[in-house]
Design an enzyme around this catalytic site. Structure first.
Site, PDB file in Angstrom:
ATOM      1  N   GLU A 303     -14.213   2.168   1.917  1.00 43.93           N
ATOM      2  CA  GLU A 303     -14.725   2.406   0.573  1.00 43.93           C
ATOM      3  C   GLU A 303     -15.561   1.238   0.049  1.00 43.93           C
ATOM      4  OE1 GLU A 303     -11.642   5.582  -1.239  1.00 43.93           O
ATOM      5  OE2 GLU A 303     -11.120   3.514  -1.652  1.00 43.93           O
ATOM      6  N   ASP A 377      -5.439  11.137   1.174  1.00 46.96           N
ATOM      7  CA  ASP A 377      -5.233  10.163   0.107  1.00 46.96           C
ATOM      8  C   ASP A 377      -4.182  10.595  -0.906  1.00 46.96           C
ATOM      9  OD1 ASP A 377      -5.614   7.898  -1.336  1.00 46.96           O
ATOM     10  OD2 ASP A 377      -7.417   8.569  -2.359  1.00 46.96           O
ATOM     11  N   GLU A 405      -1.726   8.977  -9.139  1.00 48.75           N
ATOM     12  CA  GLU A 405      -3.161   9.229  -9.239  1.00 48.75           C
ATOM     13  C   GLU A 405      -3.473  10.721  -9.166  1.00 48.75           C
ATOM     14  OE1 GLU A 405      -5.295   7.118  -6.210  1.00 48.75           O
ATOM     15  OE2 GLU A 405      -7.211   8.033  -6.723  1.00 48.75           O
TER      16      GLU A 405
HETATM   17  O1  GCW Z   1      -6.426   6.442  -3.532  1.00 51.44           O
HETATM   18  C1  GCW Z   1      -7.708   5.894  -3.404  1.00 51.44           C
HETATM   19  C2  GCW Z   1      -8.031   5.472  -4.772  1.00 51.44           C
HETATM   20  C3  GCW Z   1      -8.708   4.140  -4.872  1.00 51.44           C
HETATM   21  C4  GCW Z   1      -7.971   3.150  -3.980  1.00 51.44           C
HETATM   22  C5  GCW Z   1      -8.065   3.643  -2.547  1.00 51.44           C
HETATM   23  C6  GCW Z   1      -7.294   2.764  -1.582  1.00 51.44           C
HETATM   24  C7  GCW Z   1      -7.528   0.829  -4.299  1.00 51.44           C
HETATM   25  O2  GCW Z   1      -8.781   6.468  -5.402  1.00 51.44           O
HETATM   26  O3  GCW Z   1      -8.677   3.746  -6.230  1.00 51.44           O
HETATM   27  O4  GCW Z   1      -8.465   1.841  -4.097  1.00 51.44           O
HETATM   28  O5  GCW Z   1      -7.544   4.932  -2.434  1.00 51.44           O
HETATM   29  O6  GCW Z   1      -6.154   3.104  -1.303  1.00 51.44           O
HETATM   30  O7  GCW Z   1      -7.805   1.775  -1.121  1.00 51.44           O
END
Ligand code: GCW
Length: 713
Positions: A303, A377, A405
């Protein structure tokens, strides 16, 4: 006269409201509420005194916690003494009492035994351990028992964690914002550290120690290099000093390019000697300030974060370079496997496996690879991550997300215990039947000694720590399962409800019932039948299954559900992305076949026609709509149950939960309506009889915008 009047008013107010701060959630599961008369007497009989012949900081904390707990529950604070009298709670290690009437050999450094024994003819409760930290854990266990209805006369308990590292990961930024945090600002007051160490840090350590958490990563994995500057190391050291006597170590997330950003190095190539030398010097500096520093957590090449792949090196090259720096101090490196790249067109669910599986056996022995529970995720439901069981030569640690989240953030009551349990119990079949994920991460499957589990914290500066009373249960459940993966989510919910509300079964049973179905309800109203990642963009608050215009394909919900005129779902079999082949053959075989795939995972693995017949006999389309309905209905049922508990719950916590359930119901309905409105525009099917049309048309749902939704960087 005026003064007398003021006193009278104050007394009347107090009588009417009780102690205004008593039940605002700050005390978490450590409330030690006054016990009913008979129970208080029973507790008192077993805690007439705390006999603790040691003087370490940890021993003092353990005795004080017992004094506080018993004092609050019974109204009488037991004295601390060195001699043992009948009814004593006797805390002992081999160094304070060499001949203990209990075996300690299998309890390790953190475990404990609790036993009703006769010592010199006196009936006492022995809490014994190899170390003071073990005693502290034992003291908390005894306090849990005292608060429940358990008979304290004949105790014989032995408990030791199977997983070594039981960590919280804070995604806390240095400016106080918490990424994916829904409980206010960060509890770390970086600005006033290291001087000001408020009482909250101690209470944080107490809460964590009470459930066996033994480490904390202080800063966000999307790290700033600044965390490694001398002033910030001093701040981290101040926190480490507070946490140390509670058995909690401090860790830091690091930014890969820190050597370039902080000291102008030309590269962050892990094989460049100057880079390695920089990390060694930095590590030396950290250990000077924090002699028991735990180590580093790294998000690299994920990311947009920099990493070793930017220099054509592997994750192993990067991890091993850092590992060499911390090795002389006994430190470790936790290297995250949460990677997916914008230039890789392959199924996102496959990318971590593709990157990491070939590196099995190449990591240094103080590296542990941190793998999220599922391959995408932290969705309301994901099949277990294919890396579990696939890297036998590498220690893998679990990463769960405690902060929600994707499960309703701070307002929905969605107890995560069942999600954690489902993943830990999942069978990878890596070494045949029974090769559960729990056995992968506790090291027993492949004989690893370095073992770990991490939970992304749901803690913030809100008075109740987690944004709601029920969110505290997720923190609690994480800690308890990290200590003992064999516990059931239901047992933990029961324990938590007793500690949080009351041991009265009239309260416990309905609360546990609400909790136990709540995660499945969220799955139903958000992502039924194996759907995933249909949340709105960025903040991930609310539905957005229509979103299709974002730059990267895998940022768009349409990428995940692939709904079209023919059907819905992501084909991950051989005719599609073939992600199933990343699993051991028996698992792959089960998921490769639409008929043997459990329906809860159906659309994760298969693109299924709208008229496909589910096991119930209804069509997929009808079944989908029915599940949305069931999810909303469950929330309405929780509202009814909660309303019936009004006479038994204090006003403040009752009202908060009542309001949050109202929000949840409204949002569940919105999720259901928006999802149906969108999918119906694709499926072109009528709603099954009895299912109401969405309240608005699709455009209305699409027009909802939430630029200030919390937790989004
Ligand atoms: O869950 C996703 C989130 C990001 C997060 C990323 C990760 C810290 O949307 O906010 O960043 O994964 O786990 O690295």
């Amino acid at each position: 006269m005026a003064r007398l009047f003021c006193w009278m008013i104050a007394a009347i107010c107090l009588a009417l409201t009780g102690d205004a701060r008593a039940e605002d959630g700050y005390d978490l599961w450590l409330r030690y509420a006054p016990a009913a008369q008979g129970r208080a007497a029973a507790i008192h009989t077993h805690a007439t005194m705390v006999a603790a012949p040691g003087t370490s900081a940890t021993m003092t904390i353990a005795t004080q916690e017992l004094q506080r707990g018993v004092g609050r529950m019974t109204g009488t604070t037991p004295p601390v003494a060195v001699t043992i009298q009948p009814g004593a709670l006797w805390l002992a290690t081999p160094s304070t009492a060499p001949a203990l009437p209990v075996r300690l050999d299998d309890l390790g450094a953190e475990g404990y035994a609790i036993r009703s024994v006769k010592q010199d003819g006196k009936a006492v409760t022995l809490i014994a351990a190899n170390s003071d930290i073990g005693l502290l854990h034992g003291a908390y266990h005894w306090l849990r028992l005292a608060q429940s209805g358990v008979d304290l006369d004949r105790l014989d308990i032995r408990s030791a964690p199977r997983i070594g590292l039981r960590l919280l990961n804070h995604w806390d930024n240095l400016d106080g914002m918490v990424e994916r945090g829904y409980a206010g600002q960060s509890i770390w007051d970086w600005w006033r550290l290291p001087d000001w160490k408020g009482p909250r840090y101690t209470d944080y350590a107490r809460a964590n120690a009470s459930i066996g958490i033994n480490g904390t990563v202080l800063n966000n994995v999307n790290a700033k290099a600044d965390s490694l500057t001398t002033p910030y190391i001093a701040k981290a050291a101040a926190l480490a000093d507070v946490f140390r006597p509670y058995g909690i170590k401090v860790y830091l997330s690091v930014k890969w390019t820190a050597p370039m950003e902080l000291d102008g190095l030309k590269t962050a190539d892990p094989l460049d000697p100057a880079v390695a030398a920089w990390w060694t010097a930095k590590t030396d500096e950290i250990y000077k300030a924090i002699p028991d520093f735990g180590g580093f957590l790294v998000k690299a090449n994920s990311e947009g974060q920099p990493g070793p792949q930017d220099y054509n090196r592997t994750h192993a090259d990067g991890a091993n370079m850092l590992a060499a720096a911390v090795k002389p101090y006994g430190g470790i490196v936790m290297w995250r496997a949460f990677v997916y790249a914008h230039d890789n067109p392959d199924d996102r669910a496959k990318q971590a496996y593709s990157d990491f599986k070939p590196l099995d056996g190449q990591f240094a022995d103080n590296v542990i690879v941190q793998v999220k529970n599922g391959a995408i995720d932290f969705q309301p439901r994901e099949p277990f991550h294919p890396l579990f069981g696939a890297m036998p030569k590498t220690p893998l640690m679990m990463e769960f997300q405690i902060t929600k989240e994707y499960l309703g953030q701070s307002t929905h009551l969605t107890y995560l215990g069942p999600l954690f349990e489902e993943t830990l119990d999942a069978d990878t079949y890596a070494n045949g039947k029974g090769s559960t994920v729990a056995k992968v991460i506790d090291g027993s499957l492949d004989g690893h000694r370095l073992t770990g589990i991490a939970g992304v914290a749901n803690i913030g500066a809100d008075r109740d720590w987690s944004g709601s009373i029920f969110n505290q249960a997720d923190w609690y459940a994480f800690g308890r399962l990290a200590w003992d993966t064999s516990l059931s989510a239901e047992t933990i919910a029961k324990e938590w409800a007793e500690l949080t509300f009351s041991p009265d079964q009239k309260v416990v049973q309905p609360v546990v019932k609400m909790m136990m179905g709540s995660r499945e309800a969220a799955v139903d109203y958000m992502t039924p039948l194996g759907l995933a990642h249909v949340m709105d963009t960025g903040h991930h608050y609310g539905p957005g299954p229509w979103v299709s215009d974002l730059a990267r394909p895998e940022w768009n919900p349409v990428y995940y559900h692939k709904a079209d005129a023919n059907g819905i779902g992501f084909d991950r079999t051989r005719t599609g992305s073939d992600a199933v082949s990343q699993y051991a053959p028996p698992v792959a075989k089960m998921w490769a076949n639409v008929k043997t795939t459990p329906e809860r995972d159906l659309l994760w693995f298969h693109h299924v026609p709208w008229d496909y017949r589910l096991r119930s006999g209804e069509t997929l389309w009808d079944g989908l709509v029915h599940r949305y309905d069931a999810g909303v209905r469950y929330v309405a049922d929780m509202q009814t149950t909660w309303a019936s508990l009004k006479p038994h719950i204090d006003a403040e916590r009752f009202a908060e939960t009542e309001t949050l359930l109202t929000i949840q119901h409204r949002e569940a309905q919105w999720w259901r309506d928006a999802s149906i409105a969108y999918f119906q525009s694709v499926s072109k099917r009528p709603l099954p009889a009895g299912s109401a049309a969405p309240a608005h048309d699709l455009n209305w749902y699409k027009a909802q915008k939430f630029p200030y939704a919390p937790g989004h960087n």
